[in-house]
Design a protein around this motif. Structure first.
Motif, mmCIF file in Angstrom:
data_model
loop_
_atom_site.group_PDB
_atom_site.id
_atom_site.type_symbol
_atom_site.label_atom_id
_atom_site.label_comp_id
_atom_site.label_asym_id
_atom_site.label_seq_id
_atom_site.Cartn_x
_atom_site.Cartn_y
_atom_site.Cartn_z
ATOM 1 N N ILE A 1 -3.153 5.097 12.970
ATOM 2 C CA ILE A 1 -3.634 3.890 12.285
ATOM 3 C C ILE A 1 -4.779 3.248 13.067
ATOM 4 O O ILE A 1 -5.769 2.796 12.508
ATOM 5 N N ILE A 2 -4.670 3.247 14.398
ATOM 6 C CA ILE A 2 -5.698 2.602 15.220
ATOM 7 C C ILE A 2 -6.983 3.428 15.284
ATOM 8 O O ILE A 2 -8.077 2.919 15.064
ATOM 9 N N ASP A 3 -6.838 4.739 15.562
ATOM 10 C CA ASP A 3 -8.030 5.566 15.780
ATOM 11 C C ASP A 3 -8.719 5.986 14.491
ATOM 12 O O ASP A 3 -9.941 6.072 14.416
ATOM 13 N N GLU A 4 -7.953 6.303 13.477
ATOM 14 C CA GLU A 4 -8.566 6.825 12.252
ATOM 15 C C GLU A 4 -8.797 5.731 11.209
ATOM 16 O O GLU A 4 -9.384 5.995 10.173
ATOM 17 N N THR A 5 -8.304 4.519 11.471
ATOM 18 C CA THR A 5 -8.326 3.422 10.490
ATOM 19 C C THR A 5 -8.359 3.902 9.043
ATOM 20 O O THR A 5 -9.400 3.857 8.398
ATOM 21 N N PRO A 6 -7.215 4.358 8.550
ATOM 22 C CA PRO A 6 -7.158 4.800 7.158
ATOM 23 C C PRO A 6 -7.578 3.673 6.210
ATOM 24 O O PRO A 6 -7.483 2.494 6.566
ATOM 25 N N ASP A 7 -8.077 4.049 5.031
ATOM 26 C CA ASP A 7 -8.565 3.042 4.084
ATOM 27 C C ASP A 7 -7.446 2.128 3.596
ATOM 28 O O ASP A 7 -7.692 0.978 3.281
ATOM 29 N N VAL A 8 -6.241 2.681 3.509
ATOM 30 C CA VAL A 8 -5.073 1.881 3.170
ATOM 31 C C VAL A 8 -3.863 2.439 3.908
ATOM 32 O O VAL A 8 -3.734 3.660 4.042
ATOM 33 N N VAL A 9 -3.000 1.560 4.398
ATOM 34 C CA VAL A 9 -1.701 2.020 4.891
ATOM 35 C C VAL A 9 -0.647 1.537 3.901
ATOM 36 O O VAL A 9 -0.555 0.338 3.627
ATOM 37 N N VAL A 10 0.091 2.491 3.302
ATOM 38 C CA VAL A 10 1.183 2.114 2.416
ATOM 39 C C VAL A 10 2.458 2.075 3.259
ATOM 40 O O VAL A 10 2.838 3.078 3.865
ATOM 41 N N VAL A 11 3.084 0.884 3.348
ATOM 42 C CA VAL A 11 4.306 0.774 4.148
ATOM 43 C C VAL A 11 5.513 0.741 3.203
ATOM 44 O O VAL A 11 5.603 -0.125 2.336
ATOM 45 N N LEU A 12 6.399 1.714 3.366
ATOM 46 C CA LEU A 12 7.614 1.782 2.563
ATOM 47 C C LEU A 12 8.651 0.818 3.123
ATOM 48 O O LEU A 12 8.877 0.789 4.336
ATOM 49 N N VAL A 13 9.253 0.037 2.226
ATOM 50 C CA VAL A 13 10.302 -0.888 2.628
ATOM 51 C C VAL A 13 11.479 -0.683 1.683
ATOM 52 O O VAL A 13 11.283 -0.429 0.495
ATOM 53 N N ASP A 14 12.693 -0.722 2.217
ATOM 54 C CA ASP A 14 13.892 -0.505 1.412
ATOM 55 C C ASP A 14 14.419 -1.859 0.920
ATOM 56 O O ASP A 14 14.841 -2.689 1.723
ATOM 57 N N ALA A 15 14.400 -2.053 -0.397
ATOM 58 C CA ALA A 15 14.798 -3.345 -0.957
ATOM 59 C C ALA A 15 16.255 -3.677 -0.653
ATOM 60 O O ALA A 15 16.627 -4.841 -0.563
ATOM 61 N N ALA A 16 17.076 -2.627 -0.472
ATOM 62 C CA ALA A 16 18.493 -2.871 -0.204
ATOM 63 C C ALA A 16 18.739 -3.211 1.264
ATOM 64 O O ALA A 16 19.801 -3.701 1.636
ATOM 65 N N GLN A 17 17.766 -2.921 2.113
ATOM 66 C CA GLN A 17 17.898 -3.218 3.544
ATOM 67 C C GLN A 17 16.608 -3.891 3.988
ATOM 68 O O GLN A 17 15.945 -3.451 4.930
ATOM 69 N N LEU A 18 16.290 -4.943 3.254
ATOM 70 C CA LEU A 18 14.974 -5.555 3.370
ATOM 71 C C LEU A 18 14.656 -6.047 4.782
ATOM 72 O O LEU A 18 13.636 -5.698 5.361
ATOM 73 N N GLU A 19 15.555 -6.854 5.332
ATOM 74 C CA GLU A 19 15.302 -7.481 6.627
ATOM 75 C C GLU A 19 14.883 -6.476 7.681
ATOM 76 O O GLU A 19 13.880 -6.633 8.354
#
Lengths: 76, 688
Positions: B87-105
């Motif tokens: 993420i730091i070196d290649e700075t992708p155009d977008v980072v999609v972060v997956l989050v689990d709605a059932a274990q949100l916190e």
């Protein structure tokens, strides 16, 4: 005040602090173990790891590791 | 959709990185975004698998990089470093972060770490259905407003939300209109002052935001510390070090701040029903699966079921490959090549065809095994098996997740090695991969049982006990070797999430199964084919006869070594034959002890497939008269700690993608086998 591994199945407590090396602390915090977090003991039996529930997650933790987590039992 | 090759070096177009904690459905989303356009390789210079792929939407091609699933981005493991550096070196155009709605916190923790990095972020809020089942409702609009980045609600298992995700990615990249500034995780006032002090001391010309660097320094991140130390004048570094040393608990403060931020943004956006999700999740099955006593037989039963399933699938096809069908092919080759040089015919008929044929039979079996392992992993059972198995595995220095691969290894080492894939961290994975072949497989028990019975009769159980004791010592010793020389970090105890069970996603299971099988075809089978040719050549050249072959000559040449171990050249050659298949060592002995009648050929690979031509009782009598009990014991031990079969070596190469590891491990096993033989012979000579 006691340690996480000494909670009995079904008991609820609040995490007070974590001890141990930085690596353990950073792994544990990423799993949701931070001070003031409520935690429920799901299974504490046999010689194997314990099973707790915190921050919407079931987490298995080795007994030795669980001894590094200080908790305050909450009155039910 | 046009088919285009995608590669990491392709600099045109846009790059999207997929990040997310384990079990958030990242693999499913990756598969649905890229379909068949995937490439599996390793991260440059690392033994960690890298998956890339691409998709085209409205004429634009997007490259998708699947980052390793990690719980955080602190420099704790190779996987975390890889994600962060990318993420730091290649700075992708977008980072999609997956989050689990059932274990949100908990799953938002990684999001809190990715947000301060330079790339724009889109949150994929997965498993909305499970959250709903558990009585949790999430107001996406409110959450989006509070976090300040686009949020796409999804049920990736049913393809819900994929189209919206693609459109959001496009909007984000093309029109930049959603590229708003996210609300960064805040820290308390004391920390804020501290961070300001730190920021004053660090150089401003870094490519990274000074906020982020300061935060990482306060966390005590070793990687960032090193970089900053190298770039600062000594005086300023000392000043910085002084501040940091006074706040060694900085790590907890920062982690705490992240969770506070999570609580702050989810407050008002999430409502939970009164019933505790803990109770909803812990159903009857889970109570048995995690039970300190019943959990173990359940895990073993599931593995037996896996083997039975594999066998049922393989059984109808196996005789075709190993017996009849292969012989027809071999005979057809002989007829077709009449007049060709005999060595050429033998090379194909005795070397290549039987070798590849056996590999093909393996392949089917492995395919079926992967299907079952993929299934138990996908529905979430694997973590339960790891939980109950950890007690035994941790004694060997392994992770609980090594339990299933090691158990599988009892049936077949190849499956065990390939199954080590399920272990999360690189070090533990390599350790499992190397230790799995030490476990004796069913075929080894066959050979050892046969030998032990004819030589030791009623004392055979005693020999078995000795073997098992030696096995545990050997496994523990190997664990210690790893700890001493390969694993640099202190071993850490089990700390593992037990994900909620979910319905099997057949597409993901299919990809897992086919991906593994394909990898074994490409790397493993090539090695099996090559090695069976080498073994053929050694046992055929120069005169087309095993006794005078290079192998026979070599066997006699190292006879002085063999003498110390108690193995004459015939027994040594038989051990080598067990590389092709364990059963082959018996057939080989039959021929070498003068029972060659009934076997059509004298080359080693020919023997392996003629194995059934010799009655085992005949071998028994022949060997019994010419091998001393001490030598027999040596052979039993050497065969038990066997030279790995070609399939296993192929599997190690296929998994590690490294010649160094493959050759190193093979040498280690071979040495272990000979050493065990040596010990057994020395002890046996005293008592027998």
């Amino acid at each position: 005040m006691t340690t996480l591994n000494s909670l009995e199945t079904g008991q609820i407590a609040v995490i007070h602090s974590l001890t141990g090396d930085k690596r353990f602390i950073s792994r544990a915090t990423a799993m949701g173990f931070t001070p003031d977090t409520p935690v429920t003991m799901m299974q504490n039996a046999g010689g194997g790891p314990i099973l707790v529930y915190l921050r919407d997650t079931q987490v298995a933790m080795a007994r030795k590791e669980a001894a590094k987590v200080q908790v305050e039992r909450s009155a039910k | 959709m046009t088919v285009q090759a995608s590669s990491l070096t392709d600099q045109s177009g846009f790059t999207i990185a997929l990040a997310g904690q384990p079990n958030t459905g990242k693999t499913t989303v990756f598969n649905q975004l890229t379909g068949a356009r995937q490439h599996v390789g390793n991260w440059p210079g690392k033994t960690v698998e890298q998956k890339t792929g691409s998709f085209t939407h409205e004429g634009t091609t997007y490259r998708v990089v699947d980052l390793p699933g990690t719980y955080s981005l602190t420099a704790n493991s190779l996987e975390e470093m890889i994600s962060r550096d990318f993420i730091i070196d290649e700075t992708p155009d977008v980072v999609v972060v997956l989050v689990d709605a059932a274990q949100l916190e908990r799953t938002m923790y990684l999001l809190a770490e990715v947000l301060p990095l330079p790339s724009p972020v889109i949150v994929a809020l997965n498993m909305m259905d499970i959250a709903e089942q558990e009585g949790r409702s999430i107001n996406v609009a409110t959450l989006q407003e509070k976090i300040g980045v686009p949020i796409v609600p999804m049920v990736a298992a049913y393809k819900e939300g994929i189209t919206t995700l693609i459109e959001t990615i496009q909007d984000c990249i093309k029109y930049k209109e959603l590229d708003s500034s996210p609300i960064l995780p805040l820290v308390g006032e004391t920390e804020r002052n501290l961070l300001a002090q730190i920021k004053d001391l660090i150089p401003a010309d870094t490519t990274l935001s000074t906020d982020w660097v300061a935060l990482k320094l306060l966390e005590g991140d070793s990687d960032v510390l090193q970089q900053i130390q190298a770039s600062l004048p000594a005086e300023r570094w000392r000043a910085l070090e002084k501040i940091l040393n006074q706040h060694e608990d900085g790590f907890l403060a920062v982690a705490d701040a992240r969770y506070n931020w999570i609580q702050q943004v989810t407050r008002g956006a999430v409502s939970k029903s009164a019933e505790s999700a803990a109770e909803v999740r812990r159903g009857k099955f889970d109570r048995i699966a995690t039970h300190p006593i019943w959990g173990i037989p359940l895990a073993i039963l599931i593995m037996i079921a896996a083997f039975a399933t594999a066998m049922i699938i393989v059984m109808p096809v196996f005789p075709l490959l190993s017996g009849g069908g292969l012989n027809v092919l071999i005979n057809a080759t002989r007829t077709a090549l009449e007049g060709a040089p005999p060595w050429f015919v033998s090379m194909l008929a005795d070397g290549l065809i039987p070798g590849v044929g056996m590999g093909a039979a393996f392949l089917l079996f492995l395919f079926a095994m992967f299907l079952v392992i993929g299934f138990v992993e996908d529905i979430g059972y694997l973590a339960r098996a790891a939980f109950v198995g950890d007690r035994f595995m941790s004694r060997l220095g392994l992770h609980g997740k090594s339990f299933l691969p090691m158990l599988t290894s009892l049936g077949c080492n190849v499956a065990g090695v390939l199954g080590s894939r399920v272990v999360d961290t690189w070090q533990q994975r390599m350790m499992t991969m190397v230790m799995a072949p030490i476990v004796p497989c069913l075929a080894v028990w066959g050979v050892v049982g046969f030998f032990a019975t004819i030589f030791f009769g009623t004392s055979a159980p005693l020999v078995t006990v000795a073997l098992l004791i030696t096995l545990s010592i050997w496994l523990m010793f190997t664990g210690l070797l790893f700890k001493r020389f390969i694993i640099k970090d202190e071993p850490v105890g089990l700390l593992m999430e037990l994900p909620p069970y979910h319905k099997p996603n057949w597409k993901t299971i299919w990809r897992f199964t086919w991906g593994h099988t394909k990898a074994f075809i490409v790397r493993g089978m090539t090695l099996v084919a090559g090695a069976s040719m080498v073994i053929w050549a050694l046992s055929y050249l120069p005169h087309g006869d095993i006794e005078t072959s290079i192998l026979g000559t070599l066997g006699r040449f190292i006879e002085p070594v063999g003498a110390v171990i108690g193995l004459d050249w015939r027994l040594m050659v038989a051990l080598l034959a067990s590389m092709a298949s364990k059963e082959a060592s018996l057939a080989t002995l039959g021929v070498l002890y003068g029972l060659s009648s009934g076997v059509g050929t004298n080359s080693l690979t020919g023997l392996i497939f003629g194995a059934e031509a010799i009655e085992h009782t005949v071998i028994a009598t022949a060997i019994h008269t010419s091998v001393s009990p001490a030598s027999a014991l040596a052979f039993v031990f050497a065969a038990f700690f066997s030279v790995p079969c070609l399939g296993t070596i192929g599997a190690i190469y296929s998994e590690s993608k490294s010649w160094k590891w493959t050759l190193g491990a093979t040498t280690y096993y071979t040495f272990a086998a000979l050493f065990a033989g040596f010990l057994a012979y020395q002890v046996g000579s005293l008592f027998l």
